[in-house]
Scaffold this motif. Structure first.
Motif, PDB file in Angstrom:
ATOM      1  N   TYR A 292      58.005   6.665  17.091  1.00 24.62           N
ATOM      2  CA  TYR A 292      57.866   5.771  15.940  1.00 24.62           C
ATOM      3  C   TYR A 292      57.135   4.499  16.344  1.00 24.62           C
ATOM      4  O   TYR A 292      56.328   3.964  15.579  1.00 24.62           O
ATOM      5  CB  TYR A 292      59.240   5.428  15.356  1.00 24.62           C
ATOM      6  N   ALA A 293      57.391   4.018  17.544  1.00 28.45           N
ATOM      7  CA  ALA A 293      56.721   2.807  18.029  1.00 28.45           C
ATOM      8  C   ALA A 293      55.206   3.014  18.077  1.00 28.45           C
ATOM      9  O   ALA A 293      54.442   2.127  17.681  1.00 28.45           O
ATOM     10  CB  ALA A 293      57.257   2.418  19.401  1.00 28.45           C
ATOM     11  N   ARG A 294      54.761   4.170  18.566  1.00 27.76           N
ATOM     12  CA  ARG A 294      53.313   4.456  18.613  1.00 27.76           C
ATOM     13  C   ARG A 294      52.720   4.502  17.209  1.00 27.76           C
ATOM     14  O   ARG A 294      51.672   3.912  16.939  1.00 27.76           O
ATOM     15  CB  ARG A 294      53.057   5.781  19.330  1.00 27.76           C
ATOM     16  N   GLU A 295      53.404   5.193  16.306  1.00 23.41           N
ATOM     17  CA  GLU A 295      52.908   5.290  14.938  1.00 23.41           C
ATOM     18  C   GLU A 295      52.901   3.924  14.254  1.00 23.41           C
ATOM     19  O   GLU A 295      51.956   3.574  13.545  1.00 23.41           O
ATOM     20  CB  GLU A 295      53.772   6.264  14.130  1.00 23.41           C
ATOM     21  N   TYR A 296      53.937   3.147  14.497  1.00 22.75           N
ATOM     22  CA  TYR A 296      54.036   1.808  13.915  1.00 22.75           C
ATOM     23  C   TYR A 296      52.900   0.921  14.440  1.00 22.75           C
ATOM     24  O   TYR A 296      52.276   0.172  13.674  1.00 22.75           O
ATOM     25  CB  TYR A 296      55.396   1.201  14.249  1.00 22.75           C
ATOM     26  N   ALA A 297      52.604   1.025  15.713  1.00 23.28           N
ATOM     27  CA  ALA A 297      51.506   0.242  16.308  1.00 23.28           C
ATOM     28  C   ALA A 297      50.172   0.647  15.692  1.00 23.28           C
ATOM     29  O   ALA A 297      49.337  -0.211  15.374  1.00 23.28           O
ATOM     30  CB  ALA A 297      51.483   0.430  17.817  1.00 23.28           C
ATOM     31  N   ARG A 298      49.946   1.946  15.507  1.00 27.04           N
ATOM     32  CA  ARG A 298      48.696   2.410  14.867  1.00 27.04           C
ATOM     33  C   ARG A 298      48.582   1.852  13.454  1.00 27.04           C
ATOM     34  O   ARG A 298      47.518   1.392  13.030  1.00 27.04           O
ATOM     35  CB  ARG A 298      48.665   3.939  14.810  1.00 27.04           C
ATOM     36  N   GLN A 299      49.671   1.908  12.716  1.00 20.85           N
ATOM     37  CA  GLN A 299      49.682   1.410  11.345  1.00 20.85           C
ATOM     38  C   GLN A 299      49.351  -0.079  11.310  1.00 20.85           C
ATOM     39  O   GLN A 299      48.546  -0.520  10.490  1.00 20.85           O
ATOM     40  CB  GLN A 299      51.058   1.656  10.720  1.00 20.85           C
ATOM     41  N   LYS A 300      49.932  -0.849  12.209  1.00 26.96           N
ATOM     42  CA  LYS A 300      49.661  -2.291  12.252  1.00 26.96           C
ATOM     43  C   LYS A 300      48.202  -2.556  12.598  1.00 26.96           C
ATOM     44  O   LYS A 300      47.575  -3.462  12.026  1.00 26.96           O
ATOM     45  CB  LYS A 300      50.566  -2.988  13.273  1.00 26.96           C
ATOM     46  N   LEU A 301      47.624  -1.798  13.519  1.00 31.12           N
ATOM     47  CA  LEU A 301      46.213  -1.970  13.864  1.00 31.12           C
ATOM     48  C   LEU A 301      45.308  -1.674  12.678  1.00 31.12           C
ATOM     49  O   LEU A 301      44.336  -2.397  12.420  1.00 31.12           O
ATOM     50  CB  LEU A 301      45.833  -1.086  15.057  1.00 31.12           C
ATOM     51  N   GLU A 302      45.629  -0.629  11.931  1.00 31.71           N
ATOM     52  CA  GLU A 302      44.844  -0.299  10.740  1.00 31.71           C
ATOM     53  C   GLU A 302      44.938  -1.415   9.707  1.00 31.71           C
ATOM     54  O   GLU A 302      43.939  -1.785   9.088  1.00 31.71           O
ATOM     55  CB  GLU A 302      45.333   1.013  10.127  1.00 31.71           C
ATOM     56  N   GLU A 303      46.140  -1.982   9.521  1.00 28.63           N
ATOM     57  CA  GLU A 303      46.309  -3.083   8.574  1.00 28.63           C
ATOM     58  C   GLU A 303      45.490  -4.298   8.996  1.00 28.63           C
ATOM     59  O   GLU A 303      44.861  -4.959   8.166  1.00 28.63           O
ATOM     60  CB  GLU A 303      47.786  -3.471   8.463  1.00 28.63           C
ATOM     61  N   GLN A 304      45.463  -4.585  10.288  1.00 31.41           N
ATOM     62  CA  GLN A 304      44.682  -5.716  10.788  1.00 31.41           C
ATOM     63  C   GLN A 304      43.192  -5.498  10.557  1.00 31.41           C
ATOM     64  O   GLN A 304      42.465  -6.413  10.185  1.00 31.41           O
ATOM     65  CB  GLN A 304      44.954  -5.955  12.266  1.00 31.41           C
ATOM     66  N   GLU A 305      42.721  -4.269  10.783  1.00 27.40           N
ATOM     67  CA  GLU A 305      41.309  -3.963  10.545  1.00 27.40           C
ATOM     68  C   GLU A 305      40.951  -4.138   9.076  1.00 27.40           C
ATOM     69  O   GLU A 305      39.893  -4.674   8.738  1.00 27.40           O
ATOM     70  CB  GLU A 305      40.985  -2.545  11.013  1.00 27.40           C
ATOM     71  N   LEU A 306      41.838  -3.692   8.182  1.00 22.42           N
ATOM     72  CA  LEU A 306      41.599  -3.862   6.746  1.00 22.42           C
ATOM     73  C   LEU A 306      41.538  -5.341   6.379  1.00 22.42           C
ATOM     74  O   LEU A 306      40.706  -5.751   5.568  1.00 22.42           O
ATOM     75  CB  LEU A 306      42.684  -3.159   5.936  1.00 22.42           C
ATOM     76  N   GLU A 307      42.420  -6.139   6.979  1.00 22.70           N
ATOM     77  CA  GLU A 307      42.412  -7.588   6.713  1.00 22.70           C
ATOM     78  C   GLU A 307      41.089  -8.203   7.152  1.00 22.70           C
ATOM     79  O   GLU A 307      40.516  -9.029   6.445  1.00 22.70           O
ATOM     80  CB  GLU A 307      43.574  -8.270   7.441  1.00 22.70           C
ATOM     81  N   LYS A 308      40.601  -7.796   8.321  1.00 17.03           N
ATOM     82  CA  LYS A 308      39.326  -8.332   8.804  1.00 17.03           C
ATOM     83  C   LYS A 308      38.179  -7.966   7.861  1.00 17.03           C
ATOM     84  O   LYS A 308      37.299  -8.772   7.586  1.00 17.03           O
ATOM     85  CB  LYS A 308      39.026  -7.817  10.210  1.00 17.03           C
ATOM     86  N   GLU A 309      38.187  -6.721   7.361  1.00 12.08           N
ATOM     87  CA  GLU A 309      37.142  -6.289   6.427  1.00 12.08           C
ATOM     88  C   GLU A 309      37.212  -7.083   5.127  1.00 12.08           C
ATOM     89  O   GLU A 309      36.194  -7.447   4.556  1.00 12.08           O
ATOM     90  CB  GLU A 309      37.284  -4.793   6.146  1.00 12.08           C
ATOM     91  N   ARG A 310      38.418  -7.357   4.652  1.00 12.71           N
ATOM     92  CA  ARG A 310      38.578  -8.142   3.428  1.00 12.71           C
ATOM     93  C   ARG A 310      38.062  -9.556   3.626  1.00 12.71           C
ATOM     94  O   ARG A 310      37.473 -10.146   2.725  1.00 12.71           O
ATOM     95  CB  ARG A 310      40.041  -8.191   3.005  1.00 12.71           C
ATOM     96  N   GLU A 311      38.330 -10.138   4.788  1.00 12.58           N
ATOM     97  CA  GLU A 311      37.867 -11.505   5.055  1.00 12.58           C
ATOM     98  C   GLU A 311      36.346 -11.569   5.102  1.00 12.58           C
ATOM     99  O   GLU A 311      35.764 -12.563   4.705  1.00 12.58           O
ATOM    100  CB  GLU A 311      38.464 -12.000   6.377  1.00 12.58           C
ATOM    101  N   LYS A 312      35.707 -10.513   5.606  1.00 10.26           N
ATOM    102  CA  LYS A 312      34.247 -10.486   5.678  1.00 10.26           C
ATOM    103  C   LYS A 312      33.622 -10.410   4.294  1.00 10.26           C
ATOM    104  O   LYS A 312      32.562 -10.968   4.051  1.00 10.26           O
ATOM    105  CB  LYS A 312      33.772  -9.298   6.509  1.00 10.26           C
ATOM    106  N   SER A 313      34.305  -9.716   3.380  1.00 15.04           N
ATOM    107  CA  SER A 313      33.751  -9.529   2.024  1.00 15.04           C
ATOM    108  C   SER A 313      33.785 -10.789   1.209  1.00 15.04           C
ATOM    109  O   SER A 313      34.455 -11.683   1.326  1.00 15.04           O
ATOM    110  CB  SER A 313      34.540  -8.462   1.278  1.00 15.04           C
TER     111      SER A 313
END
Length: 95
Positions: A74-95
């Protein structure tokens, strides 16, 4: 647009002259104080809803972190999910 209205005893009004269509019936008239009071109530409701959502999110985060501490998969999956959320946030900030 300014209009001249005639207020009746039952609380309704009609447009007498001005930019609006003559004879237009107006209902649910309020004073400026009533409008301000209603706006303040809506603002408080929005803030309360936002506060509750943030509280629920914080609780979910705490539960997820506790579970991640106990379960490595679960820790690995949770870490992947958090990384994806951070990437989405960065893309939103660029837009």
């Amino acid at each position: 647009m300014r209009v001249c209205i005639r207020v009746h005893e039952d609380g309704t009004a009609h447009v007498v002259s001005g930019g609006g269509p003559p004879g237009l019936r107006l209902t649910r008239l309020r004073s400026p104080e009533e409008w301000k009071k209603a706006a303040e109530e809506r603002r408080k409701a929005r803030l309360e809803k936002k506060r509750q959502e943030e509280e629920e999110k914080r609780k979910r985060e705490e539960e997820a972190l506790k579970r991640a501490a106990e379960d490595p998969e679960y820790a690995r999956e949770y870490a992947r999910q958090k990384l994806e959320e951070q990437e989405l946030e960065k893309e939103r900030e660029k837009s």
